[in-house]
Motif scaffolding. Structure first.
Motif, PDB file in Angstrom:
ATOM      1  N   VAL A 118       0.835  -1.208   0.000  1.00  0.00           N
ATOM      2  CA  VAL A 118       0.000   0.000   0.000  1.00  0.00           C
ATOM      3  C   VAL A 118       0.865   1.250   0.000  1.00  0.00           C
ATOM      4  N   THR A 122       1.059   3.932  -3.133  1.00  0.00           N
ATOM      5  CA  THR A 122       0.683   5.327  -2.906  1.00  0.00           C
ATOM      6  C   THR A 122       1.815   6.267  -3.298  1.00  0.00           C
TER       7      THR A 122
ATOM      8  N   ASP B  57      -5.498  10.639  -2.165  1.00  0.00           N
ATOM      9  CA  ASP B  57      -6.163   9.346  -2.176  1.00  0.00           C
ATOM     10  C   ASP B  57      -6.988   9.217  -0.903  1.00  0.00           C
ATOM     11  N   SER B  59      -8.943   7.184   0.343  1.00  0.00           N
ATOM     12  CA  SER B  59      -9.216   5.929   1.047  1.00  0.00           C
ATOM     13  C   SER B  59      -7.953   5.204   1.466  1.00  0.00           C
ATOM     14  N   LYS B  63      -7.774   1.420   2.466  1.00  0.00           N
ATOM     15  CA  LYS B  63      -7.135   0.493   1.540  1.00  0.00           C
ATOM     16  C   LYS B  63      -6.102  -0.348   2.267  1.00  0.00           C
ATOM     17  N   GLU B  67      -6.305  -4.322   2.538  1.00  0.00           N
ATOM     18  CA  GLU B  67      -5.208  -5.159   2.043  1.00  0.00           C
ATOM     19  C   GLU B  67      -4.780  -6.158   3.123  1.00  0.00           C
ATOM     20  N   SER B  81      -9.794 -10.932  -3.093  1.00  0.00           N
ATOM     21  CA  SER B  81     -10.635  -9.774  -3.419  1.00  0.00           C
ATOM     22  C   SER B  81     -11.962  -9.794  -2.663  1.00  0.00           C
ATOM     23  N   ALA B  84     -11.667  -8.076   0.630  1.00  0.00           N
ATOM     24  CA  ALA B  84     -11.528  -6.621   0.472  1.00  0.00           C
ATOM     25  C   ALA B  84     -12.882  -5.995   0.199  1.00  0.00           C
ATOM     26  N   ILE B  88     -14.877  -3.187   2.418  1.00  0.00           N
ATOM     27  CA  ILE B  88     -15.294  -1.875   1.916  1.00  0.00           C
ATOM     28  C   ILE B  88     -16.804  -1.706   2.061  1.00  0.00           C
TER      29      ILE B  88
END
Lengths: 129, 243
Positions: A118, A122, B57, B59, B63, B67, B81, B84, B88
């Motif tokens: 992540v 980013t 960004d 989120s 995120k 993850e 997935s 995830a 969300i």
């Protein structure tokens, strides 16, 4: 009092395994293993109390629960790997013990992968293409 | 802004506490270095999340958490997935609930204001406050749970105005000191005895108060379809008047 009980169990197990070691080393190893497990079970209640306190703190500070979960998992992995490696080292199998430690390290690093991905994603997005 | 900042600080403090705790708990071994790397990454994420979210960004922290959730639930071949998405969706659900709560608050205030205006148009008494309780139904539908109207029992508003017109500022409201509210709960069908204040009221006053209560109730049931048993009218003596 509990501390004395635990030390007592440890001492008794040590004496017994020293006695047995001359005749049957296998049983001495098993004795050490089970002593370790019994002491661990003895402490499970206390560990649960600590974890509950941490969970409450985390909820109050609105931290993401998944972070706490991961941290607790890391502690768990470290302890189990350590325990296993020590027991096996006592039995004189240094090479197997080091493999177990390796497995522990790798599993801990796996926990870090999602965070690293992540962060890197980013940062890459931040840079102008 | 301040709330957000304090939340962020709380999070940082918590993560650092956790890190210290983990450090204490660790068996002294070669594991130490590896664990420290992971924990410091956590701290990095928590520190960075507001900055990165603000920059571009939104989120980021979500995120990161998603993850993590993925990896913790994925098997060797990574059915990642799903987890995830679930995470969300949960976040979305939380946001929606908050939205409903805020909507309910706004509705409540508006409704109280409207009822207050209506009563002040039709009744001589001044309204001190109108409290509306809303019930949130199963599918986020709002319904009126109860209405409580507190009236100042100081006779005619016009008379008060005339009396104080000399000062030119209309009503002079002295600071409200706590007094015992006089409860007259008017239930249609059965008369409840009222709490008699220190200065006992006359019979005619009581009658007029009951009448007012009935009128207000009728109006509310006609206009807002609020059942009568959910309306409570309370008369309060004006604190600015001498006992």
């Amino acid at each position: 009092m509990e501390m004395i009980q635990i030390v007592g169990i440890g001492l008794i197990a040590t004496v017994l395994s020293l006695v047995i070691k001359e005749q049957k080393p296998v049983f001495a190893f098993l004795l050490a293993l089970f002593t370790g497990i019994i002491i661990f079970l003895y402490l499970i209640g206390k560990i649960a109390a600590i974890i509950r306190v941490l969970e409450n703190l985390a909820e109050q500070s609105h931290i993401n629960m998944i972070f706490l979960k991961t941290v607790l998992k890391i502690i768990g992995i470290a302890y189990i790997a350590e325990f296993g490696a020590q027991v096996i080292r006592d039995a004189g199998q240094e090479s197997i013990a080091s493999k177990i430690e390796l497995a522990g390290k790798i599993l801990i690093m796996v926990m870090a992968i999602p965070i690293i991905t992540v962060i890197i994603e980013t940062v890459i997005k931040l840079l102008p293409a | 802004m301040i709330a957000w900042l304090s939340g962020w600080l709380k999070e940082i403090i918590m993560v650092i506490l956790l890190a210290t705790f983990v450090d204490l708990m660790l068996p002294n071994s070669s594991m130490q270095r590896y664990v420290k790397v992971v924990i410091s990454l956590f701290i990095l994420v928590v520190l960075l999340s507001p900055i990165l979210s603000a920059l571009f960004d939104r989120s980021f922290s979500i995120k990161a958490a998603a993850e993590l959730e993925n990896w913790s639930q994925a098997d060797a071949y990574g059915k990642a997935s799903e987890a995830a998405t679930r995470y969300i969706l949960q976040q979305g659900e939380k946001l929606r609930e908050e939205g409903v709560k805020q909507a309910a608050d706004i509705t409540r205030e508006r409704l109280a204001g409207l009822i207050r205006q209506q009563i002040e148009r039709t009744e001589p008494q001044r309204v001190r406050e109108v409290n509306v309780k809303l019930d949130i139904g199963p599918n986020q539908s709002l319904s009126i749970g109860s209405v409580q109207v507190v009236l100042l029992n100081d006779g005619e508003r016009d008379a008060v105005k005339e009396k104080s017109s000399g000062s030119g500022t209309g009503l002079t409201i002295s600071p409200v000191k706590p007094i015992e509210p006089v409860d007259i709960k008017i239930h249609v069908g059965k008369q409840k005895s009222e709490a008699v204040p220190a200065a006992a009221r006359t019979e005619s006053e009581n009658a007029s108060m009951r009448e007012t209560g009935r009128r207000i109730k009728r109006m509310l049931t006609d206009q807002w379809k609020i059942p009568e048993d959910k309306i409570q009218i309370i008369f309060d003596r004006d604190p600015s008047k001498p006992e």
